[in-house]
Scaffold this motif. Structure first.
Motif: not given
Length: 196
Positions: A4, A113, A116, A119-120
């Motif tokens: 990440y 958060s 992230k 990104h996921n």
């Protein structure tokens, strides 16, 4: 799995979020302590508040569209009244440098958060090109499971459980409860089936 990476525009996102939450900044500071369970009674307060809210929704027994309208009215009322109350209770002189630093840390953690999670989601959708078979197996399995659970369990109860989970999750992570449970599972004695 790719590592990440922090987006280059994260500072700009933090500034935008700080401006967006400007009226809420005096309310955000105590909410942080409640969300991260700095007192022992905070998880009970979260569960009690959410339970009371869903009890009112259940008591009104509205159809879906009316429920969304009432929730929207409630959120608009809260969005209007919280900055008014905060500005009347706390003057501009009560905002200190320590408050500003805490507020900026909260905004940075929200942005991190969000990035992230984004990104996921992007990594999951990138599997469509890199591994289409795995992508379709995962997405179809997840959607079938979601459809089965949604048809078997009351949707309001599902939203209640999801709301409680989302609001308790930061405290669970902050206290390390999930990692403790995970390590306990890993330390459990392993039993192997003996073949005869």
């Amino acid at each position: 799995m790719a590592e990440y990476t922090v987006p280059q525009n994260q500072e700009q996102q933090v500034k935008t979020l700080k401006r967006f939450l400007e009226g809420w900044r005096m309310a955000v500071l105590p909410m942080k302590s409640v969300i991260l369970w700095e007192q022992q009674w905070h998880p009970c307060a979260i569960v009690g508040s959410v339970s009371f809210l869903y009890f009112l929704i259940w008591l009104m027994d509205l159809n879906s569209l009316a429920t969304f309208a009432v929730i929207g009215l409630f959120l608009n009322f809260v969005d209007f009244i919280v900055p008014v109350i905060c500005n009347s209770l706390y003057g501009p002189t009560s905002w200190t440098g320590q408050h500003e630093k805490t507020y900026e840390d909260i905004c940075k953690s929200i942005v991190a958060s969000y990035n992230k999670a984004l990104h996921n989601v992007r990594m999951f959708y990138s599997m469509r090109e890199s591994s289409p078979c795995m992508y379709y197996i995962l997405s179809i399995s997840l959607l079938i499971t979601l459809a089965w659970v949604a048809s078997s369990i009351n949707n309001t109860f599902l939203l209640y459980v999801m709301s409680i989970t989302m609001l308790l999750w930061p405290g669970v992570r902050h206290r390390g409860i999930f990692n403790t449970l995970l390590s306990m599972v890993n330390m459990a004695p392993k039993t192997y089936l003996k073949t005869e």
